[in-house]
Motif scaffolding. Structure first.
Motif, PDB file in Angstrom:
ATOM      1  N   GLU A 283       3.342  -7.855   1.745  1.00  0.00           N
ATOM      2  CA  GLU A 283       3.795  -7.038   0.622  1.00  0.00           C
ATOM      3  C   GLU A 283       3.214  -5.664   0.711  1.00  0.00           C
ATOM      4  O   GLU A 283       2.315  -5.602   1.335  1.00  0.00           O
ATOM      5  CB  GLU A 283       3.402  -7.625  -0.816  1.00  0.00           C
ATOM      6  CG  GLU A 283       3.738  -6.614  -1.879  1.00  0.00           C
ATOM      7  CD  GLU A 283       3.578  -7.555  -3.397  1.00  0.00           C
ATOM      8  OE1 GLU A 283       2.969  -6.807  -4.315  1.00  0.00           O
ATOM      9  OE2 GLU A 283       3.568  -8.660  -3.395  1.00  0.00           O
ATOM     10  N   LEU A 284       4.267  -4.676   0.492  1.00  0.00           N
ATOM     11  CA  LEU A 284       3.821  -3.195   0.776  1.00  0.00           C
ATOM     12  C   LEU A 284       2.617  -3.168  -0.549  1.00  0.00           C
ATOM     13  O   LEU A 284       3.015  -3.128  -1.587  1.00  0.00           O
ATOM     14  CB  LEU A 284       4.694  -2.179   0.878  1.00  0.00           C
ATOM     15  CG  LEU A 284       4.485  -1.149   1.271  1.00  0.00           C
ATOM     16  CD1 LEU A 284       4.020  -0.895   2.898  1.00  0.00           C
ATOM     17  CD2 LEU A 284       5.656  -0.013   1.027  1.00  0.00           C
ATOM     18  N   PRO A 285       1.452  -2.523   0.069  1.00  0.00           N
ATOM     19  CA  PRO A 285       0.429  -1.968  -1.345  1.00  0.00           C
ATOM     20  C   PRO A 285       0.764  -0.910  -1.806  1.00  0.00           C
ATOM     21  O   PRO A 285       0.921   0.345  -1.137  1.00  0.00           O
ATOM     22  CB  PRO A 285      -0.788  -1.884  -0.389  1.00  0.00           C
ATOM     23  CG  PRO A 285      -0.471  -1.584   1.138  1.00  0.00           C
ATOM     24  CD  PRO A 285       0.787  -2.339   1.315  1.00  0.00           C
ATOM     25  N   ARG A 286       1.118  -0.886  -3.167  1.00  0.00           N
ATOM     26  CA  ARG A 286       1.357   0.108  -4.146  1.00  0.00           C
ATOM     27  C   ARG A 286       0.576  -0.014  -5.030  1.00  0.00           C
ATOM     28  O   ARG A 286       0.140  -0.704  -5.528  1.00  0.00           O
ATOM     29  CB  ARG A 286       3.012   0.201  -4.574  1.00  0.00           C
ATOM     30  CG  ARG A 286       4.089   0.266  -3.285  1.00  0.00           C
ATOM     31  CD  ARG A 286       5.293   0.201  -3.924  1.00  0.00           C
ATOM     32  NE  ARG A 286       6.465   0.338  -2.970  1.00  0.00           N
ATOM     33  CZ  ARG A 286       6.989   1.420  -2.680  1.00  0.00           C
ATOM     34  NH1 ARG A 286       6.427   2.635  -3.062  1.00  0.00           N
ATOM     35  NH2 ARG A 286       7.697   1.549  -1.934  1.00  0.00           N
ATOM     36  N   ASP A 287       0.360   1.496  -5.583  1.00  0.00           N
ATOM     37  CA  ASP A 287      -0.352   1.588  -6.890  1.00  0.00           C
ATOM     38  C   ASP A 287       0.528   0.989  -8.136  1.00  0.00           C
ATOM     39  O   ASP A 287       1.963   0.917  -8.100  1.00  0.00           O
ATOM     40  CB  ASP A 287      -0.677   3.154  -7.118  1.00  0.00           C
ATOM     41  CG  ASP A 287      -1.718   3.807  -6.263  1.00  0.00           C
ATOM     42  OD1 ASP A 287      -2.206   2.870  -5.576  1.00  0.00           O
ATOM     43  OD2 ASP A 287      -2.006   4.949  -6.566  1.00  0.00           O
TER      44      ASP A 287
END
Length: 502
Positions: free
Chosen positions: A475-479
């Motif tokens: 999973e792409l780390p996003r805020d």
């Protein structure tokens, strides 16, 4: 409804038993919200909070967040929202830098304040009420208790900075927000789903705007794609504010799960905060209804554009034309206006007074050019004045002396049927200066390798735009606000590969 009739106090006077907030099985009427805000205002006033003071709010998505912000608004004080995910040092910086005279916090987050010696007063709220409300006469109400905020920007470098507006903003912003509600046609029959973090400007603004017009706000404590669809069906939600990452998570659900919910009540899905790839937006429009998906572009510092679904279909990728009274120009590095269609730095002349960065006159001056300001975003204007975003200048990659805007590579990758999400950024390289690094989240059970990703780009774009480094992630780390922090991703990669020149 006129702008003078909008606001929580006005709703509490005329419709005290109408539901203002919902969270799980709990609900709060406008009358109860107004009373709780009044009591918390008492507690803050007793501790010395006055008009123009700043009050930090360290409260998660909850009814208590709205109680706190409206209590502060009653005093004519300024809300300083604090990211609930911050650690003690990060939260302490904002509290100290803002000069907050008090902090409103829930008990579970109280320890995050650490040993911040500059905060004279801490008020704990639980279940909508201050824990130790004094019995005093109410302080004078300023305006209609509309909460004015000093948001701290989530800058890509250095410490975040508070965006401080002018002294007349308390009432003017209330009127402006009410006018915004009229522009969108909001009324007491609407139900708004708040899916983003309340400490972030966009989700909070849209929720507050709905409350001002007597609409109900359904609060999500934390984002979950399936639960969001469930809430839309259960509460007959009419509007919601999302970011492209929310679109991605909804569309990543299995088709039988997505189609199991009745979303026919939705009238408006508005999105912002991060660029939305064209293929992603097309797919989401097909899912919820093409005519429902609106987009806007703006910043905590001010200014903004908006685009309707119909306009977007005619100009895919545009974020629209400026709101009335705002002016946009695109300048090169020397301050000259660039030709139509060429990419440069976006400069905005806001309709309202401009801002200052709190305690940072140098940064304030650097971001202004006469009556225009910039936050460093890059983009272009077409012949009809429609804005197209490229990237922040800080995200631009220079490979072999050629400027590359990663967003166009990301949009290309997202057309791949097995790519759910991605981020493209630059890594240092001795030969080329920088090379492109792609983080890719594949669909479950997809069979992808580096060569697949590189060839997909190479077949569709100039050869120099192909990624040289590819990494797959679950999973792409996003805020929580949907943004990827590319400097952080770059630093993480370099920490794992210390042999690269930095």
């Amino acid at each position: 409804m006129t702008t003078t009739e909008a606001g929580v106090l006005a709703q509490a006077r005329t419709r005290p038993d109408a539901i203002a907030l919902r969270l799980d099985e709990r609900s709060m009427t406008f009358g109860a919200l107004s009373n709780a805000a009044r009591d918390l205002a008492h507690a803050l006033h007793q501790r010395g909070v006055r008009r123009g003071d700043r009050v930090a709010v360290l409260v998660p998505n909850s009814m208590e967040f709205f109680v706190a912000t409206h209590a502060i608004g009653r005093l004519g004080a300024i809300v300083v929202p604090v990211n609930i995910h911050f650690k003690a040092d990060e939260a302490g910086w904002i509290v100290a830098d803002s000069g907050a005279t008090a902090v409103v916090v829930v008990e579970a987050l109280r320890e995050v304040l650490g040993n911040v010696a500059t905060v004279p007063h801490v008020v704990v709220v639980e279940d909508g009420w201050p824990a130790d409300c004094p019995e005093i006469d109410p302080p004078a109400v300023i305006g209609d208790a509309w909460p004015t905020t000093m948001a701290y920007t989530s800058g890509t470098t250095g410490r975040p900075k508070g965006v401080a507006m002018g002294p007349d903003d308390i009432r003017r912003r209330a009127v402006g927000a009410a006018a915004g509600g009229m522009r969108w046609g909001l009324n007491e029959t609407d139900v708004h789903l708040m899916v983003g973090p309340a400490y972030h400007s966009g989700p909070s603004y849209w929720a507050q705007m709905h409350l001002a017009f007597g609409a109900s706000v359904v609060i999500m404590e934390r984002w979950d794609a399936r639960h969001a669809l469930e809430l839309i069906e259960r509460h007959r939600v009419t509007t919601t504010h999302m970011v492209p990452a929310n679109f991605q998570r909804i569309l990543a659900l299995a088709e039988p799960v997505r189609s199991a919910f009745d979303l026919s009540s939705l009238k408006i899905v508005v999105h912002a905060a991060a660029p939305c790839p064209i293929p992603l937006k097309r797919e989401f429009m097909a899912f919820v209804g093409t005519h429902k998906v609106w987009e806007y572009y703006g910043a905590s510092e001010g200014g903004g554009t908006v685009i309707s679904p119909e306009e977007w279909l005619e100009r895919p990728g545009s974020v629209g034309r400026p709101y009335p009274g705002n002016e946009f120009v695109i300048l090169d590095d020397d301050g000259h206006e660039v030709p139509v269609g060429e990419v440069g730095t976006i400069w905005v002349k806001p309709a309202e007074s401009s801002f200052e960065y709190h305690n940072d006159p140098e940064k304030t001056a650097a971001q202004h050019r006469e009556s225009f300001f910039t936050v460093g975003d890059a983009g272009s204007l077409d012949a009809d004045g429609y804005l197209y975003l490229a990237d922040r200048q800080s995200d631009m990659v220079i490979c072999g002396g050629v400027n590359i805007y990663p967003r166009e590579i990301e949009e290309c990758l997202l057309t791949h049927p097995d790519v759910v999400d991605c981020a493209v950024l630059g890594l240092p390289d001795e030969e080329w200066g920088e090379v492109l690094y792609a983080l890719v989240q594949p669909r479950t059970d997809a069979d992808l390798d580096d060569a697949d990703i590189v060839s997909w780009v190479r077949d569709r774009m100039a050869d120099y735009k192909r990624p040289r480094v590819v990494e797959f992630v679950d999973e792409l780390p996003r805020d929580p606000n949907g943004k990827t922090r590319k400097p952080r991703l770059r630093a993480d990669y370099l920490a794992r590969h210390p042999n690269l020149r930095q």
